[in-house]
Write an enzyme that holds these catalytic residues in place. Structure first.
Site, PDB file in Angstrom:
ATOM      1  CG  PHE A   1       9.871   0.811   5.034  1.00 49.75           C
ATOM      2  CD1 PHE A   1      10.572  -0.108   4.300  1.00 49.75           C
ATOM      3  CD2 PHE A   1      10.279   1.608   5.745  1.00 49.75           C
ATOM      4  CE1 PHE A   1      11.917  -0.249   4.629  1.00 49.75           C
ATOM      5  CE2 PHE A   1      11.827   1.463   6.266  1.00 49.75           C
ATOM      6  CZ  PHE A   1      12.614   0.648   5.531  1.00 49.75           C
ATOM      7  CE  LYS A   2      13.068  -1.049   8.183  1.00 50.30           C
ATOM      8  NZ  LYS A   2      13.606  -0.949   9.443  1.00 50.30           N
ATOM      9  CG  ASP A   3       3.970  -2.921   9.125  1.00 48.24           C
ATOM     10  OD1 ASP A   3       4.628  -3.671  10.128  1.00 48.24           O
ATOM     11  OD2 ASP A   3       3.313  -1.860   9.360  1.00 48.24           O
TER      12      ASP A   3
ATOM     13  CG  LEU B   1       9.672  -7.510   8.982  1.00 48.97           C
ATOM     14  CD1 LEU B   1      10.052  -6.334   9.929  1.00 48.97           C
ATOM     15  CD2 LEU B   1      10.515  -8.554   9.022  1.00 48.97           C
TER      16      LEU B   1
ATOM     17  CB  THR C   1      13.333  -3.905  12.110  1.00 48.59           C
ATOM     18  OG1 THR C   1      13.673  -3.300  10.745  1.00 48.59           O
ATOM     19  CG2 THR C   1      13.376  -5.381  12.015  1.00 48.59           C
TER      20      THR C   1
END
Length: 464
Positions: free
Chosen positions: A111-113, A116, A144
């Site tokens: 989900f960090k994509d 980011l 992350t």
């Protein structure tokens, strides 16, 4: 809209300045000086928007017009063109009353994509437009780091250094970070845990002379843009579920260790999204569960678990939420955070605890419960949950009321955590992008968890 610090000594700065500052120069976290409230009429208009259109609509409340609309649109389109699903964050029904928000369709399967990829575009935009050198510094409990590196690898004018706890991330997470060969990437493998990495990052950002001399920029969720970008998928999921069920209010169950992802949900609720209940799912490192249930914020003994991305004791975004619990009283936040620094705990009085419990419920998922949830849903729903997502689903079973509709956040692809999946007796086929990592050469440097050692490595890297 301007941005201010939770500790009250940074104020009235613009969007790009807040993005570049990352951690407030007074040691606090930056927040908008006023949370925008979206009208019911506007929410109805947003229901039919694509994910990218919704990003543009929500960002317009936060960017102050500092980025021309066409430039912002190009960044948004570039950010989400890397995702493997047309909807970016599709919603699927797991069973009656419970839906999964799949957040793992980006380039690193986490989900960090979602935040980011955009932050990488924005850093590149700032570097080019303002002719700046940008040196990104971050810490990761696993996801992350890979997402941040993927967002800026090879980009002109940007260097990135990521600290990760040695041996305390999954093998795939490690490979995603350390097989990147671009010269603008440095991986430091720290002999410690994530809290050690995060503490040193905050100390380096708090050293304003070091921060300025080395042109440091933040990629962790101390940067408000991370939170802003993650807020979007709460709106998107709500609209999809409402269209299918006609329900007016939904719960969200959120696996979280650093309080960033669930704070994004809290922000969405404050903006006017009809969220009934925010369910905080964690693991044996359950400082946040105790906070919700007892009003005590106090780190315990660190545990390595099957859900390593949540193996965190000190949640950096907790201070943002504390600011709102205390009715935006920065002086009181400053006092409590100083007390936490010296005494190692914060205890809320009953009247404030009742406010917390009106916002959240919580469940800490122990190891066997996590594995059992993975096995159960593979059997009864033919859906393979990663261990973090399994914690979120287990929390739904404990915290959601009868007849309530809940969206549980699926935060990573199970291939990233095959160690836990195999313990359930399940063999999975890796996506090609992950399978090829095992044949690539790694590049990382192992170091002691000492601030001076990290600082020396950064100076050498940023000046090379």
């Amino acid at each position: 809209m301007d941005y201010i610090s939770t500790r009250g000594k940074v104020g009235n700065i613009g969007f790009i300045d807040a993005f570049m500052m990352g951690l407030g120069n007074d040691g606090g976290l930056l927040v908008p000086n006023e949370i925008p409230v979206i009208s019911t009429e506007t929410l109805q208009q947003w229901e039919q928007l694509s994910y990218q259109e919704l990003v543009m609509a929500i960002f317009s409340y936060y960017t102050n017009g500092e980025i021309p609309e066409e430039d912002l649109k190009q960044m948004v389109e570039a950010s989400y063109s890397t995702f493997r699903h047309d909807e970016v964050t599709p919603v699927r029904k797991l069973y009656e009353g419970t839906y999964l928000l799949e957040l793992f369709h980006g380039p690193t399967f986490a989900f960090k994509d979602i935040a980011l990829q955009f932050m990488g575009q924005l850093y590149s935009y700032v570097a080019t437009k303002y002719n700046k050198k940008i040196h990104i510094l971050g810490a990761t409990s696993g996801d992350t780091g890979a997402s941040a590196i993927e967002g800026v690898r090879g980009k002109e004018g940007i260097k990135i250094c990521i600290l990760h706890p040695h041996g305390k991330v999954s093998k795939v997470q490690e490979l995603q970070m350390t097989t990147v060969q671009d010269d603008n990437v440095l991986n430091l493998s720290v002999d410690g845990n994530f809290d050690d990495c995060q503490r040193m990052i905050k100390e380096l950002f708090a050293d304003l002379d070091f921060k300025s001399a080395n042109q440091l920029a933040a990629i962790n969720s101390i940067n408000f843009v991370r939170i802003m970008a993650q807020t979007v998928y709460y709106f998107y999921a709500y609209f999809r579920v409402k269209q299918e069920t006609s329900v007016e209010r939904v719960n969200f169950s959120v696996p979280t260790g650093n309080f960033g992802d669930i704070f994004a949900g809290y922000l969405a609720k404050r903006m006017g999204l009809p969220i009934n209940k925010l369910i905080l799912a964690t693991n044996e490192n359950n400082i946040l569960e105790r906070f919700v249930q007892e009003g005590v914020y106090m780190p315990g003994e660190f545990c390595s678990t099957y859900s390593p991305s949540m193996d965190i004791q000190v949640a950096s975004n907790f201070e943002r939420y504390l600011y709102y619990v205390l009715n935006e009283d920065a002086a009181q936040v400053r006092k409590l955070m100083e007390h936490f620094k010296t005494e190692g705990e914060i205890v809320l009085p009953p009247e404030l605890l009742s406010k917390v419990q009106a916002d959240f419920s919580a469940h800490g998922v122990m190891g066997q419960e996590c594995l059992d949830t993975i096995s159960d849903y593979k059997t009864k729903a033919d859906y393979l949950l990663d261990p973090h997502t399994a914690c979120g689903v287990a929390a739904v079973e404990k915290c959601a009321g009868t007849g309530e509709v809940t969206v549980s956040l699926a935060t990573a692809h199970p291939a990233k955590f095959d160690e836990a999946i195999r313990l359930c007796g399940i063999e999975q086929q890796f996506p090609e992008q992950i399978a090829i990592l095992f044949n690539k050469q790694q590049r990382q440097k192992r170091i002691d968890a000492e601030l001076s050692v990290v600082a020396d490595e950064l100076v050498k890297f940023y000046n090379s």
